[in-house]
Design an enzyme around this catalytic site. Sequence first.
Site, PDB file in Angstrom:
ATOM      1  N   SER A 136       0.971  -1.358  -0.001  1.00  0.00           N
ATOM      2  CA  SER A 136      -0.009   0.111  -0.084  1.00  0.00           C
ATOM      3  C   SER A 136       0.844   1.165  -0.091  1.00  0.00           C
ATOM      4  O   SER A 136       2.004   1.191   0.326  1.00  0.00           O
ATOM      5  CB  SER A 136      -1.086   0.033   1.432  1.00  0.00           C
ATOM      6  OG  SER A 136      -1.592   1.267   1.568  1.00  0.00           O
ATOM      7  N   TYR A 149      -1.865   0.387  10.576  1.00  0.00           N
ATOM      8  CA  TYR A 149      -1.957  -0.378   9.310  1.00  0.00           C
ATOM      9  C   TYR A 149      -0.642   0.173   8.618  1.00  0.00           C
ATOM     10  O   TYR A 149       0.104  -0.613   7.969  1.00  0.00           O
ATOM     11  CB  TYR A 149      -3.165   0.312   8.508  1.00  0.00           C
ATOM     12  CG  TYR A 149      -3.275  -0.149   7.155  1.00  0.00           C
ATOM     13  CD1 TYR A 149      -3.532  -1.559   6.973  1.00  0.00           C
ATOM     14  CD2 TYR A 149      -3.216   0.655   6.289  1.00  0.00           C
ATOM     15  CE1 TYR A 149      -3.592  -1.827   5.350  1.00  0.00           C
ATOM     16  CE2 TYR A 149      -3.561   0.428   4.926  1.00  0.00           C
ATOM     17  CZ  TYR A 149      -3.484  -0.812   4.726  1.00  0.00           C
ATOM     18  OH  TYR A 149      -3.738  -1.291   3.277  1.00  0.00           O
TER      19      TYR A 149
HETATM   20  C1  8X3 Z   1      -5.193   1.754   1.411  1.00  0.00           C
HETATM   21  C2  8X3 Z   1      -4.766   3.061   1.238  1.00  0.00           C
HETATM   22  O1  8X3 Z   1      -4.451   5.397   2.391  1.00  0.00           O
HETATM   23  O2  8X3 Z   1      -5.981   3.816   3.358  1.00  0.00           O
HETATM   24  O3  8X3 Z   1      -3.973   0.658   1.472  1.00  0.00           O
HETATM   25  O4  8X3 Z   1      -3.901   3.662   3.836  1.00  0.00           O
HETATM   26  S1  8X3 Z   1      -4.789   3.987   2.751  1.00  0.00           S
END
Ligand code: 8X3
Length: 251
Positions: A136, A149
């Site tokens: 990502s 994340y």
């Molecule tokens: C997804 C992009 O901007 O939500 O992997 O992290 S974000």
Amino acid sequence: MTVRTAVVTGASSGIGAATARRLAAAGFRVVLTARRAERIEALARELTGSGHRAVARPLDVTRRADVEEFGAWLGGCDVLVNNAGGALGLDPVATGDPADWRAMYEVNVMGVLHMTQVLLPALRAGGDGTVVVVTSTAGHGTYEGGAGYVAAKHGAHVLARTLRLELVGEPVRVIEIAPGMVKTDEFSLVRFGGDRERAGRVYQGVAEPLTAEDVADTIAWTVTRPSHVNVDLLVVRPRAQASNTKVHRGE
Ligand code: 8X3
């Protein structure tokens, strides 16, 4: 010509399902894995019904024993697309739920590790293997509320980068695809625990976020380059997004 096998994790929806469709159309025998059996079985039926080669095999990539059992069942493998992953919450570091952080690490990092370790012997043995890690833009920068994340996706990025160093000289490529804003049915919905309104706000006013098909297209392109061409890292965002925090929103 021998048929090449591509394994796609998280193939029940979004980027994984779109990638399975693209690779099947490119002539691969696709092995669809995800936790939700009925979804991947339906997709496998759809693909075989239109003359492609596809098989569904339910799998939770965070469970090592299950991944090992999958590897023993699979046999040969030419392409592994580590797509399963996801975000939980958008809380600041001060109040983020440690259980969410752990769950994100499990699927985004340990899932990639389990699949890659277990399938690497087959990828090597085929003489022309490809490991794709779908990370990502969160693996390449941070934003408020994203730390859990972001940390996990940085982990997946480091895994891919290190693996490429370790495999140099062997017939296995390591490709990282880092998508930015992609509007899929489930990514934001899962992140916000099923809150549709909040999930919808992520894409509000953005004329054209990327679609799962856009990302599948980039994955298929990298995988179908000649074997000696290793696209190390492909960052793909919608035109309306210039960075993780700079997004153009209209009315
Ligand atoms: C997804 C992009 O901007 O939500 O992997 O992290 S974000």
